[in-house]
Motif scaffolding. Structure first.
Motif, PDB file in Angstrom:
ATOM      1  N   LYS A  67       0.841  -1.208   0.000  1.00 42.15           N
ATOM      2  CA  LYS A  67       0.000   0.000   0.000  1.00 42.15           C
ATOM      3  C   LYS A  67       0.873   1.254   0.000  1.00 42.15           C
ATOM      4  N   SER A  71       0.950   3.934  -2.963  1.00 44.24           N
ATOM      5  CA  SER A  71       0.581   5.316  -2.624  1.00 44.24           C
ATOM      6  C   SER A  71       1.700   6.283  -2.974  1.00 44.24           C
ATOM      7  N   GLU A  75       1.187   9.192  -5.673  1.00 49.06           N
ATOM      8  CA  GLU A  75       1.323  10.585  -5.250  1.00 49.06           C
ATOM      9  C   GLU A  75       2.439  11.285  -6.018  1.00 49.06           C
ATOM     10  N   PRO A  81      -4.744  10.694  -2.280  1.00 51.49           N
ATOM     11  CA  PRO A  81      -5.771   9.939  -1.544  1.00 51.49           C
ATOM     12  C   PRO A  81      -6.988  10.836  -1.370  1.00 51.49           C
TER      13      PRO A  81
END
Length: 170
Positions: A67, A71, A75, A81
């Motif tokens: 994760k 992420s 990003e 998010p």
């Protein structure tokens, strides 16, 4: 459309299974050409009920690292998010698998091949819009946890680069 995606996935799975003997990682993807991938900006990870046999059902450390790696790469690519209480544009789910393999070149070596499959779903329709698969060696005779961590980071980077190309229609 789902039938086409499923057929493409089956073919890609065979290609990945038989074509990834090299030491590097193999990455591939497929996507719904009717989906507007360029509108995807915000994401959340989909809640996943993991089967007891799923390695991530008990290996929450690896799940967390996957994760984080995904992420970080998203990003870095300009995705964010979704804020608390705000509907995201897409949902992310993933699974991993490992298999003991023997060197097909006749050598008496065995190794562990790992695969990371990442799915992006349209948050409104819950339809699969993108799937990426990364596969590579994660240890000799047993899973090497340090190597696995490095491979997860590399796989996330390569998969998100592939997503950016698919999103741009390349």
């Amino acid at each position: 459309m789902r039938l086409i995606i499923n057929r493409v996935f089956c073919v890609l799975s065979l290609v990945v299974s038989f074509g990834s003997v090299a030491l590097g990682q193999t990455v591939t993807s497929t996507y719904d050409e009717d989906a507007n991938l360029s509108r995807l900006r915000t994401f959340v990870f989909k809640e996943q009920k993991r089967e007891r046999l799923d390695r991530l059902a008990t290996d929450t450390l690896t799940e967390k690292k996957i994760k984080e790696a995904l992420s970080d790469e998203l990003e870095a690519g300009g995705y964010r998010p979704a804020a608390e209480g705000i509907s995201p544009d897409f949902l992310i789910s993933f699974l991993v698998g490992t298999r003991d393999k023997n060197d097909e070149r006749g050598r008496d070596k065995s190794y562990v091949q790992g695969s990371l499959i990442v799915d992006f779903f349209d948050a409104e329709t819950d339809g699969l819009v993108w799937r990426g698969i990364a596969s590579g060696i994660v240890g000799q005779d047993a899973v090497d946890l340090k190597l696995t961590e490095e491979k997860v980071k590399r796989a996330a980077k390569l998969l998100m680069e592939l997503f950016a190309k698919n999103r741009a229609g390349i």
